[in-house]
Scaffold this motif. Structure first.
Motif, PDB file in Angstrom:
ATOM      1  N   THR A 141      -1.479  14.372  -3.054  1.00 13.95           N
ATOM      2  CA  THR A 141      -1.386  13.174  -2.814  1.00 13.95           C
ATOM      3  C   THR A 141      -2.548  12.090  -3.273  1.00 13.95           C
ATOM      4  OG1 THR A 141      -2.360  13.228  -0.698  1.00 13.95           O
ATOM      5  CG2 THR A 141      -0.034  13.548  -0.750  1.00 13.95           C
TER       6      THR A 141
ATOM      7  N   ILE B 230       4.139   7.966  -0.175  1.00 16.16           N
ATOM      8  CA  ILE B 230       3.090   7.905   0.892  1.00 16.16           C
ATOM      9  C   ILE B 230       2.781   6.300   1.161  1.00 16.16           C
ATOM     10  CG2 ILE B 230       0.698   8.933   1.489  1.00 16.16           C
ATOM     11  CD1 ILE B 230       2.643  10.759   0.970  1.00 16.16           C
ATOM     12  N   ASN B 231       2.744   5.944   2.353  1.00 15.59           N
ATOM     13  CA  ASN B 231       2.467   4.500   2.851  1.00 15.59           C
ATOM     14  C   ASN B 231       0.998   4.606   3.303  1.00 15.59           C
ATOM     15  OD1 ASN B 231       4.669   2.061   3.570  1.00 15.59           O
ATOM     16  ND2 ASN B 231       2.545   1.628   3.607  1.00 15.59           N
ATOM     17  N   GLY B 232       0.002   3.865   2.816  1.00 16.07           N
ATOM     18  CA  GLY B 232      -1.254   3.755   3.515  1.00 16.07           C
ATOM     19  C   GLY B 232      -1.451   2.863   4.945  1.00 16.07           C
TER      20      GLY B 232
ATOM     21  N   LYS C 194      -6.113  11.655   1.604  1.00 15.78           N
ATOM     22  CA  LYS C 194      -6.280  11.705   0.254  1.00 15.78           C
ATOM     23  C   LYS C 194      -6.286  12.914  -0.271  1.00 15.78           C
ATOM     24  CE  LYS C 194      -8.362   9.446  -3.604  1.00 15.78           C
ATOM     25  NZ  LYS C 194      -9.350   8.545  -4.277  1.00 15.78           N
TER      26      LYS C 194
ATOM     27  N   GLY D  15      -4.344   1.787   6.302  1.00 16.07           N
ATOM     28  CA  GLY D  15      -5.759   1.051   6.300  1.00 16.07           C
ATOM     29  C   GLY D  15      -5.544  -0.287   6.791  1.00 16.07           C
TER      30      GLY D  15
ATOM     31  N   THR E 139      -3.520   8.990  -2.460  1.00 12.89           N
ATOM     32  CA  THR E 139      -3.940   8.444  -1.155  1.00 12.89           C
ATOM     33  C   THR E 139      -3.735   8.724  -0.046  1.00 12.89           C
ATOM     34  OG1 THR E 139      -4.109   6.031  -0.486  1.00 12.89           O
ATOM     35  CG2 THR E 139      -1.914   6.568  -1.121  1.00 12.89           C
ATOM     36  N   GLY E 140      -4.350   8.453   1.066  1.00 15.12           N
ATOM     37  CA  GLY E 140      -3.942   8.971   2.457  1.00 15.12           C
ATOM     38  C   GLY E 140      -3.006   7.797   3.086  1.00 15.12           C
ATOM     39  N   GLY E 141      -2.454   8.511   4.126  1.00 15.64           N
ATOM     40  CA  GLY E 141      -1.354   7.645   4.785  1.00 15.64           C
ATOM     41  C   GLY E 141      -0.340   8.532   5.487  1.00 15.64           C
TER      42      GLY E 141
ATOM     43  N   ASP F  75       0.987  -1.121   0.122  1.00 11.72           N
ATOM     44  CA  ASP F  75       0.104  -0.027  -0.085  1.00 11.72           C
ATOM     45  C   ASP F  75       0.881   1.202  -0.150  1.00 11.72           C
ATOM     46  OD1 ASP F  75      -2.193   1.704   0.019  1.00 11.72           O
ATOM     47  OD2 ASP F  75      -2.601   1.450   2.210  1.00 11.72           O
TER      48      ASP F  75
END
Length: 494
Positions: A218, A244-246, A153, A248, A220-222, A127
């Motif tokens: 970005t 960016i490392n998720g 995100k 989830g 994605t979020g993380g 991720d």
């Protein structure tokens, strides 16, 4: 029997060495077995067949006296011991308490998860999002980000000024004013090929003015693992600006002993508990069993994927892991009753009339101080759970053979049926009268592979309430007329 002087000396030296470790034990137990020192047979007394040295039980003597092998008294062998129904060591019940013997019964119970390990939480490396510049330019502004920040995100990272965009956008606006649809489509396509986001092109169309500053956001979020953009720097097309490392999901790497890792499979459930959240458990599944073994600790690394709701699980946290969440029925004895010699595994049976005999068993999983017995014992048989090593030593000195696996036979006239010497799991394929066809797992004690075969039911009522397709745990005996099912228990659906 005659012995020459040289043989006596050699045997005496060897026996003296053994006597230091076991002489007192053998003689002491032998004395306990017979309730005291040997006495001459008299009216009403027990009949003595012969005398023997506990260190050399194969040599028999017709009268009491000193052993020719070492400085100890010979021990009598009584006729009622030889005539008993089953071989074994006899101990006077009055001496049982002084030996500290404790008896336990083999019983059918529930065996839970047997394997636990420790591990640490790490990022989910699948991720990861890479943020790159799609065109060259100059960094006009950064948004106060730093490695380790947790962002959502679409969060902005930097504003990039792209000079070459200004000319291309001006040409596009001029073509739009001419009204040539074909030229307009070509000019718009050129903007996209220069790396301009569709949103920026739409903003140019709406405002009618060039927009040569783009904001890098970005995807994605993380958490920001790396950040390579600073104000005033020049960037080129394709340059990595951030990683960016998720959050989830996270990975839990657990170190599992090599000897126990063979029972694990990808996809099985695992439960983690952390000191940060006492009393709470996090459930995940085994994602992979890594191929390499740590040479120093002889452990395999198991990768477990855990959901991370709310981002509570943070990389670097320490966790305790339990594998397998479903309990299953099994024949159990206390783990302390099991003696492992390296070549075989035995328990000490407690027989009627104060007699004891070793029995070879096939063991399975172990959990909660209980060991699973796969073969060699039946439910209801009694074993020695404490003090069995003393009896085992005496049995070895007396030349008593261990009961082999599958060698148990029900007592004549016993009211209770046999509970089966062999145990395994399977699936019911068909039921017909006193016959049941099962697709069963391997039976190591008989060297049987997994296969489908028909068994005879010890009692037709055993199959009452069962149907085709049910998963069952069962025990059986292997007799001259073929295998006979003795117990049948339904297992929880997978």
């Amino acid at each position: 029997m005659k012995f020459d002087t040289t043989s006596r000396v050699q045997l005496g030296i060897a026996a003296a060495v053994l006597a230091i470790a076991a002489g007192g034990l053998g003689y002491g137990l032998a004395s306990w077995n017979h309730g005291g020192p040997p006495t001459a047979a008299g009216p009403g007394a027990r009949k003595i067949l012969y005398w023997y040295d506990p260190m050399v039980p194969s040599q028999h003597f017709d009268k009491p006296g000193k052993s020719p092998f070492m400085d100890m008294e010979l021990v009598p062998k009584y006729a009622d011991e030889a005539a008993s129904g089953e071989a074994g060591v006899s101990i006077d019940p009055a001496r049982t308490q002084s030996l500290g013997l404790r008896i336990a019964e083999a019983r059918t119970g529930t065996l839970g998860s047997a394997l636990t390990a420790t591990g640490t939480i790490e990022f989910n490396e699948r991720d990861v999002a890479i943020v790159q510049s799609r065109t060259g330019g100059f960094v006009q502004r950064v948004y106060a980000r730093a490695p380790g920040d947790v962002i959502g995100k679409g969060a902005p990272l930097a504003d990039i000024l792209v000079p070459e965009w200004a000319g291309a956008q001006t040409e596009y606006l001029a073509v739009r004013r001419i009204g040539d649809a074909g030229l307009g489509r070509a000019a718009r396509q050129r903007l996209l090929l220069l790396g301009m986001p569709p949103g920026t092109v739409a903003a140019v169309e709406r405002s009618g003015r060039p927009h040569n500053v783009t904001t890098i956001s970005t995807p994605t979020g993380g958490t920001i693992k790396t950040l390579g953009v600073r104000a005033g720097m020049t960037v080129t097309s394709g340059q990595t600006l951030a990683e960016i490392n998720g959050l989830g999901t996270v990975w839990l790497y657990a170190a599992v002993p090599e000897a126990m890792a063979g029972s694990l499979r990808p996809g099985e459930s695992a439960t983690a508990s952390l000191a940060a959240y006492p009393g709470e458990r996090f459930t995940g599944r085994i994602a992979a069993i890594l191929p390499s073994v740590a040479a120093e600790s002889r452990t395999l690394t198991v990768r477990i994927e855990l959901p991370n709701r709310g981002g509570r699980l943070r990389p670097g946290m320490f966790a305790s892991v339990g594998f397998g969440s479903t309990a299953r029925p099994a024949l159990l004895v206390p783990s302390e009753a099991v003696i492992r010699t390296g070549k075989r595994t035995i328990v000490m049976l407690a027989l009627p009339q104060g007699r004891y005999r070793p029995a070879e068993v096939q063991t399975g999983a172990e959990a909660g101080g209980q060991t699973e017995i796969l073969a060699g014992l039946a439910a209801g048989e009694k074993v020695v759970a404490s003090g069995q090593f003393l009896i085992d030593s005496e049995a070895s000195l007396s030349g008593i053979e261990a009961r082999p696996i599958g060698g148990a036979s029900p007592a004549p006239g016993a009211a209770a049926p046999s509970n089966g010497a062999y145990r395994t799991n399977g699936r019911i394929e068909s039921l017909a009268g006193d016959r049941i066809t099962l697709s069963h797992e391997p039976v190591p004690a008989l060297k049987w592979p997994a296969m489908t075969m028909t068994f005879r039911l010890g009692a037709p009522a055993l199959a009452r309430g069962f149907k085709k397709g049910d998963r069952v745990a069962f025990s059986f005996d292997q007799g001259a007329e073929g295998p006979v099912v003795r117990t049948l228990t339904r297992m929880a659906a997978r």
